[in-house]
Motif scaffolding. Structure first.
Motif, PDB file in Angstrom:
ATOM      1  N   MET A   1       0.829  -1.191   0.000  1.00  0.00           N
ATOM      2  CA  MET A   1       0.000   0.000   0.000  1.00  0.00           C
ATOM      3  C   MET A   1       0.869   1.248   0.000  1.00  0.00           C
ATOM      4  SD  MET A   1      -3.397  -0.121   2.245  1.00  0.00           S
ATOM      5  CE  MET A   1      -4.702  -1.171   1.728  1.00  0.00           C
ATOM      6  N   ASN A   2       0.308   2.303  -0.507  1.00  0.00           N
ATOM      7  CA  ASN A   2       1.013   3.573  -0.577  1.00  0.00           C
ATOM      8  C   ASN A   2       0.563   4.455   0.596  1.00  0.00           C
ATOM      9  OD1 ASN A   2       2.682   5.522  -1.538  1.00  0.00           O
ATOM     10  ND2 ASN A   2       1.478   5.978  -3.366  1.00  0.00           N
ATOM     11  N   TYR A   3       1.320   4.397   1.694  1.00  0.00           N
ATOM     12  CA  TYR A   3       0.942   5.104   2.913  1.00  0.00           C
ATOM     13  C   TYR A   3       1.178   6.605   2.787  1.00  0.00           C
ATOM     14  CZ  TYR A   3       1.368   0.318   4.585  1.00  0.00           C
ATOM     15  OH  TYR A   3       1.253  -1.036   4.736  1.00  0.00           O
ATOM     16  N   ALA A   4       0.321   7.381   3.432  1.00  0.00           N
ATOM     17  CA  ALA A   4       0.467   8.833   3.443  1.00  0.00           C
ATOM     18  C   ALA A   4       1.684   9.227   4.285  1.00  0.00           C
ATOM     19  CB  ALA A   4      -0.791   9.485   4.004  1.00  0.00           C
ATOM     20  N   LEU A  77      -8.773   7.354   4.616  1.00  0.00           N
ATOM     21  CA  LEU A  77      -8.693   6.658   5.896  1.00  0.00           C
ATOM     22  C   LEU A  77      -9.398   5.319   5.716  1.00  0.00           C
ATOM     23  CD1 LEU A  77      -8.097   6.622   8.959  1.00  0.00           C
ATOM     24  CD2 LEU A  77     -10.293   7.774   9.276  1.00  0.00           C
ATOM     25  N   VAL A  78      -8.649   4.216   5.906  1.00  0.00           N
ATOM     26  CA  VAL A  78      -9.217   2.893   5.650  1.00  0.00           C
ATOM     27  C   VAL A  78      -8.912   1.923   6.794  1.00  0.00           C
ATOM     28  CG1 VAL A  78      -9.108   3.160   3.138  1.00  0.00           C
ATOM     29  CG2 VAL A  78      -7.188   2.109   4.342  1.00  0.00           C
ATOM     30  N   ASP A  79      -9.711   0.874   6.855  1.00  0.00           N
ATOM     31  CA  ASP A  79      -9.494  -0.219   7.779  1.00  0.00           C
ATOM     32  C   ASP A  79      -8.258  -0.989   7.324  1.00  0.00           C
ATOM     33  OD1 ASP A  79      -9.959  -3.241   8.534  1.00  0.00           O
ATOM     34  OD2 ASP A  79     -11.197  -2.059   9.911  1.00  0.00           O
ATOM     35  N   GLU A  80      -7.376  -1.294   8.250  1.00  0.00           N
ATOM     36  CA  GLU A  80      -6.117  -1.972   7.922  1.00  0.00           C
ATOM     37  C   GLU A  80      -6.339  -3.352   7.309  1.00  0.00           C
ATOM     38  OE1 GLU A  80      -1.839  -2.863  10.114  1.00  0.00           O
ATOM     39  OE2 GLU A  80      -3.604  -2.453  11.342  1.00  0.00           O
ATOM     40  N   GLN A  81      -7.349  -4.059   7.761  1.00  0.00           N
ATOM     41  CA  GLN A  81      -7.564  -5.426   7.292  1.00  0.00           C
ATOM     42  C   GLN A  81      -8.341  -5.494   5.986  1.00  0.00           C
ATOM     43  OE1 GLN A  81      -9.313  -6.856  10.930  1.00  0.00           O
ATOM     44  NE2 GLN A  81      -7.352  -7.668  11.658  1.00  0.00           N
ATOM     45  N   THR A  82      -9.350  -4.630   5.845  1.00  0.00           N
ATOM     46  CA  THR A  82     -10.214  -4.719   4.666  1.00  0.00           C
ATOM     47  C   THR A  82      -9.888  -3.707   3.568  1.00  0.00           C
ATOM     48  OG1 THR A  82     -11.879  -3.171   5.512  1.00  0.00           O
ATOM     49  CG2 THR A  82     -12.120  -5.512   6.128  1.00  0.00           C
ATOM     50  N   GLY A  83      -9.216  -2.623   3.931  1.00  0.00           N
ATOM     51  CA  GLY A  83      -8.954  -1.565   2.963  1.00  0.00           C
ATOM     52  C   GLY A  83     -10.181  -0.724   2.647  1.00  0.00           C
ATOM     53  N   GLN A  84     -11.249  -0.931   3.405  1.00  0.00           N
ATOM     54  CA  GLN A  84     -12.506  -0.212   3.185  1.00  0.00           C
ATOM     55  C   GLN A  84     -12.658   0.929   4.204  1.00  0.00           C
ATOM     56  OE1 GLN A  84     -14.635  -0.959   0.583  1.00  0.00           O
ATOM     57  NE2 GLN A  84     -12.891  -2.256   0.049  1.00  0.00           N
ATOM     58  N   PRO A  85     -13.543   1.898   3.912  1.00  0.00           N
ATOM     59  CA  PRO A  85     -13.804   2.966   4.883  1.00  0.00           C
ATOM     60  C   PRO A  85     -14.267   2.390   6.219  1.00  0.00           C
ATOM     61  CG  PRO A  85     -14.756   3.529   2.759  1.00  0.00           C
ATOM     62  CD  PRO A  85     -14.282   2.094   2.661  1.00  0.00           C
ATOM     63  N   ILE A 121      -0.384   5.995  17.192  1.00  0.00           N
ATOM     64  CA  ILE A 121      -0.796   4.979  18.171  1.00  0.00           C
ATOM     65  C   ILE A 121      -2.294   4.719  18.044  1.00  0.00           C
ATOM     66  CG2 ILE A 121      -0.998   4.460  20.630  1.00  0.00           C
ATOM     67  CD1 ILE A 121       1.614   6.057  21.036  1.00  0.00           C
ATOM     68  N   ALA A 122      -3.079   5.774  17.820  1.00  0.00           N
ATOM     69  CA  ALA A 122      -4.524   5.598  17.643  1.00  0.00           C
ATOM     70  C   ALA A 122      -4.812   4.694  16.443  1.00  0.00           C
ATOM     71  CB  ALA A 122      -5.210   6.944  17.464  1.00  0.00           C
ATOM     72  N   ASP A 123      -4.061   4.875  15.351  1.00  0.00           N
ATOM     73  CA  ASP A 123      -4.237   4.005  14.184  1.00  0.00           C
ATOM     74  C   ASP A 123      -3.926   2.552  14.535  1.00  0.00           C
ATOM     75  OD1 ASP A 123      -4.955   5.953  12.199  1.00  0.00           O
ATOM     76  OD2 ASP A 123      -2.851   6.535  12.029  1.00  0.00           O
ATOM     77  N   LYS A 124      -2.902   2.343  15.337  1.00  0.00           N
ATOM     78  CA  LYS A 124      -2.542   0.978  15.732  1.00  0.00           C
ATOM     79  C   LYS A 124      -3.637   0.359  16.617  1.00  0.00           C
ATOM     80  CE  LYS A 124       2.432   1.515  15.384  1.00  0.00           C
ATOM     81  NZ  LYS A 124       2.569   0.547  14.309  1.00  0.00           N
ATOM     82  N   ILE A 125      -4.185   1.166  17.533  1.00  0.00           N
ATOM     83  CA  ILE A 125      -5.238   0.669  18.430  1.00  0.00           C
ATOM     84  C   ILE A 125      -6.471   0.268  17.623  1.00  0.00           C
ATOM     85  CG2 ILE A 125      -6.872   1.337  20.240  1.00  0.00           C
ATOM     86  CD1 ILE A 125      -4.611   3.170  21.362  1.00  0.00           C
ATOM     87  N   ILE A 126      -6.899   1.124  16.708  1.00  0.00           N
ATOM     88  CA  ILE A 126      -8.134   0.906  15.948  1.00  0.00           C
ATOM     89  C   ILE A 126      -7.878   0.101  14.673  1.00  0.00           C
ATOM     90  CG2 ILE A 126     -10.100   2.108  14.861  1.00  0.00           C
ATOM     91  CD1 ILE A 126      -9.999   2.350  17.870  1.00  0.00           C
ATOM     92  N   LYS A 127      -6.603  -0.077  14.318  1.00  0.00           N
ATOM     93  CA  LYS A 127      -6.207  -0.830  13.119  1.00  0.00           C
ATOM     94  C   LYS A 127      -6.683  -0.120  11.847  1.00  0.00           C
ATOM     95  CE  LYS A 127      -6.032  -5.361  15.378  1.00  0.00           C
ATOM     96  NZ  LYS A 127      -5.161  -4.924  16.370  1.00  0.00           N
ATOM     97  N   THR A 128      -6.183   1.129  11.701  1.00  0.00           N
ATOM     98  CA  THR A 128      -6.514   1.927  10.525  1.00  0.00           C
ATOM     99  C   THR A 128      -5.234   2.398   9.828  1.00  0.00           C
ATOM    100  OG1 THR A 128      -6.654   3.932  11.895  1.00  0.00           O
ATOM    101  CG2 THR A 128      -8.704   2.747  11.451  1.00  0.00           C
ATOM    102  N   LEU A 129      -5.405   2.793   8.585  1.00  0.00           N
ATOM    103  CA  LEU A 129      -4.309   3.333   7.788  1.00  0.00           C
ATOM    104  C   LEU A 129      -4.764   4.597   7.098  1.00  0.00           C
ATOM    105  CD1 LEU A 129      -3.293   0.030   5.944  1.00  0.00           C
ATOM    106  CD2 LEU A 129      -2.018   1.098   7.811  1.00  0.00           C
ATOM    107  N   VAL A 130      -3.823   5.505   6.889  1.00  0.00           N
ATOM    108  CA  VAL A 130      -4.071   6.660   6.028  1.00  0.00           C
ATOM    109  C   VAL A 130      -3.214   6.424   4.793  1.00  0.00           C
ATOM    110  CG1 VAL A 130      -3.942   9.161   5.771  1.00  0.00           C
ATOM    111  CG2 VAL A 130      -4.528   8.156   7.986  1.00  0.00           C
TER     112      VAL A 130
END
Length: 133
Positions: A1-4, A77-85, A121-130
């Motif tokens: 993935m191409n991370y921000a 902003l997407v879910d780390e596992q699904t890549g969906q909003p 850290i919030a992204d890691k807790i909720i498992k999200t990616l930008v």
């Protein structure tokens, strides 16, 4: 993935904050401290309006994939596992989790500078990616 990148994330956050600063500034200009030294009613109402905007922008629009700032910079902003909003609820909880980023001297907001997935850290807790896109 191409991370921000970190500068892109900061830029998006600044764009998201501008309307909030404007609303609070208008409230302060129109109705500074009341006669008792506390905030006046107009200031209070503009502050509530700013909070409502923040909730709409960061939780509702962010939950659909991009806040105004992220959309302006081509980020999602997407879910780390699904890549969906994320949806409203998960985006809202993510914003609450930013408290953890802030409580440790704001170091959590710097994590994207060295983290492989450029997550706070919030992204890691909720498992999200930008991501870019």
């Amino acid at each position: 993935m191409n991370y921000a990148s970190w500068p892109q994330r900061v830029g998006a956050s600044l764009i998201d904050a501008i309307p909030i600063w404007i609303l609070i500034g208008i409230g302060m200009a129109v109705d500074g401290p009341g006669s008792d030294g506390g905030p006046g009613l107009i200031y209070f109402l503009f502050t509530l309006l700013a909070l409502a905007f923040a909730l709409y922008n960061r939780s509702y629009l962010g939950g659909q994939g991009a806040s105004i700032g992220k959309k302006a910079l081509g980020l999602k902003l997407v879910d780390e596992q699904t890549g969906q909003p994320l949806g409203f609820g998960k985006a809202f909880v993510r914003d609450i989790c930013h408290f953890v980023d802030a409580i440790i001297c704001y170091i959590g907001f710097l994590f994207p500078l060295w983290d492989a997935k450029r997550q706070t850290i919030a992204d890691k807790i909720i498992k999200t990616l930008v991501v870019k896109g």
